[in-house]
Design a protein around this motif. Sequence first.
Motif, PDB file in Angstrom:
ATOM      1  N   ALA A  47       9.276   5.659  -0.203  1.00 35.33           N
ATOM      2  CA  ALA A  47       8.725   4.896  -1.328  1.00 35.33           C
ATOM      3  C   ALA A  47       7.499   4.099  -0.893  1.00 35.33           C
ATOM      4  CB  ALA A  47       9.786   3.978  -1.912  1.00 35.33           C
ATOM      5  N   PHE A  48       7.561   3.488   0.281  1.00 40.24           N
ATOM      6  CA  PHE A  48       6.444   2.702   0.786  1.00 40.24           C
ATOM      7  C   PHE A  48       5.233   3.583   1.045  1.00 40.24           C
ATOM      8  CE2 PHE A  48       4.036   0.977   4.385  1.00 40.24           C
ATOM      9  CZ  PHE A  48       3.583  -0.192   3.795  1.00 40.24           C
ATOM     10  N   VAL A  49       5.424   4.728   1.669  1.00 43.38           N
ATOM     11  CA  VAL A  49       4.313   5.647   1.955  1.00 43.38           C
ATOM     12  C   VAL A  49       3.718   6.162   0.646  1.00 43.38           C
ATOM     13  CG1 VAL A  49       3.727   7.887   2.966  1.00 43.38           C
ATOM     14  CG2 VAL A  49       5.125   6.267   4.251  1.00 43.38           C
ATOM     15  N   ALA A  50       4.550   6.502  -0.318  1.00 41.76           N
ATOM     16  CA  ALA A  50       4.056   6.972  -1.615  1.00 41.76           C
ATOM     17  C   ALA A  50       3.262   5.873  -2.317  1.00 41.76           C
ATOM     18  CB  ALA A  50       5.219   7.437  -2.478  1.00 41.76           C
ATOM     19  N   PHE A  51       3.793   4.651  -2.308  1.00 39.13           N
ATOM     20  CA  PHE A  51       3.104   3.526  -2.931  1.00 39.13           C
ATOM     21  C   PHE A  51       1.773   3.254  -2.245  1.00 39.13           C
ATOM     22  CE2 PHE A  51       2.267  -1.068  -3.025  1.00 39.13           C
ATOM     23  CZ  PHE A  51       2.089  -1.232  -4.388  1.00 39.13           C
ATOM     24  N   LEU A  52       1.761   3.242  -0.922  1.00 33.29           N
ATOM     25  CA  LEU A  52       0.547   2.998  -0.160  1.00 33.29           C
ATOM     26  C   LEU A  52      -0.501   4.079  -0.430  1.00 33.29           C
ATOM     27  CD1 LEU A  52      -0.603   1.004   1.919  1.00 33.29           C
ATOM     28  CD2 LEU A  52       0.202   2.559   3.688  1.00 33.29           C
ATOM     29  N   THR A  53      -0.070   5.322  -0.456  1.00 36.26           N
ATOM     30  CA  THR A  53      -0.981   6.427  -0.746  1.00 36.26           C
ATOM     31  C   THR A  53      -1.567   6.285  -2.148  1.00 36.26           C
ATOM     32  OG1 THR A  53       0.305   7.864   0.703  1.00 36.26           O
ATOM     33  CG2 THR A  53      -1.186   8.942  -0.842  1.00 36.26           C
ATOM     34  N   TRP A  54      -0.716   5.973  -3.088  1.00 39.48           N
ATOM     35  CA  TRP A  54      -1.183   5.805  -4.470  1.00 39.48           C
ATOM     36  C   TRP A  54      -2.204   4.667  -4.571  1.00 39.48           C
ATOM     37  CZ3 TRP A  54      -1.008   8.517  -8.794  1.00 39.48           C
ATOM     38  CH2 TRP A  54      -1.413   7.887  -9.975  1.00 39.48           C
ATOM     39  N   MET A  55      -1.910   3.535  -3.949  1.00 39.94           N
ATOM     40  CA  MET A  55      -2.796   2.376  -4.043  1.00 39.94           C
ATOM     41  C   MET A  55      -4.118   2.590  -3.299  1.00 39.94           C
ATOM     42  SD  MET A  55      -1.313   0.413  -6.061  1.00 39.94           S
ATOM     43  CE  MET A  55      -2.317  -1.035  -5.964  1.00 39.94           C
ATOM     44  N   LEU A  56      -4.108   3.320  -2.213  1.00 42.08           N
ATOM     45  CA  LEU A  56      -5.320   3.517  -1.428  1.00 42.08           C
ATOM     46  C   LEU A  56      -6.240   4.589  -1.995  1.00 42.08           C
ATOM     47  CD1 LEU A  56      -4.014   3.209   2.230  1.00 42.08           C
ATOM     48  CD2 LEU A  56      -5.279   1.521   0.913  1.00 42.08           C
ATOM     49  N   PHE A  57      -5.679   5.609  -2.644  1.00 37.12           N
ATOM     50  CA  PHE A  57      -6.508   6.747  -3.023  1.00 37.12           C
ATOM     51  C   PHE A  57      -6.538   7.062  -4.512  1.00 37.12           C
ATOM     52  CE2 PHE A  57      -5.099   7.596   1.365  1.00 37.12           C
ATOM     53  CZ  PHE A  57      -6.327   7.544   1.974  1.00 37.12           C
TER      54      PHE A  57
END
Length: 108
Positions: free
Chosen positions: A15-25
Motif C-alpha cells: 500500500a505504501f509503495v502504491a501510494f508513493l508511486t501514485w503521489m510521485l508520478f
Amino acid sequence: MARILDLIRNKYLIAFVAFLTWMLFFDRNDLISQYEYRSQLNKLEAEKAFYTLESAKAVKDLNELTTDQSKLEKFAREKYLMKKENEDVFVIIQEAAKEEKKSSFFGN
C-alpha cells in the motif's frame, strides 16, 4: 530469502509503495508538475522585478519631465525631433551601419 518474500507480501508495504508511486508520478501535483510550477514562479518573479524597476524609472522620468522645462525640451528634441521655429534639425545616420547592411546583402 524468506524475509524478502515476507516483505513483498506485506500489505502495508504494498500500500505504501502504491501510494508513493501514485503521489510521485500520477497525481495532479506530481514531482514534474511541482518542478514546472517552481520554474514558472521564478520566471514570473524575475519579470516582476524587471517591471518594477522599469516602472520606477518611468515615474522618475515623468517627475523630471513635469518639473524641469529644460529636460522636457531635451526629451522632445531627442525623441520626437521637435525644434524651435528658427532652428533646423539634421538627422545623422552612421556610415558603418550602411556598410554592414551592404556587406550582408552581398554576402561578404
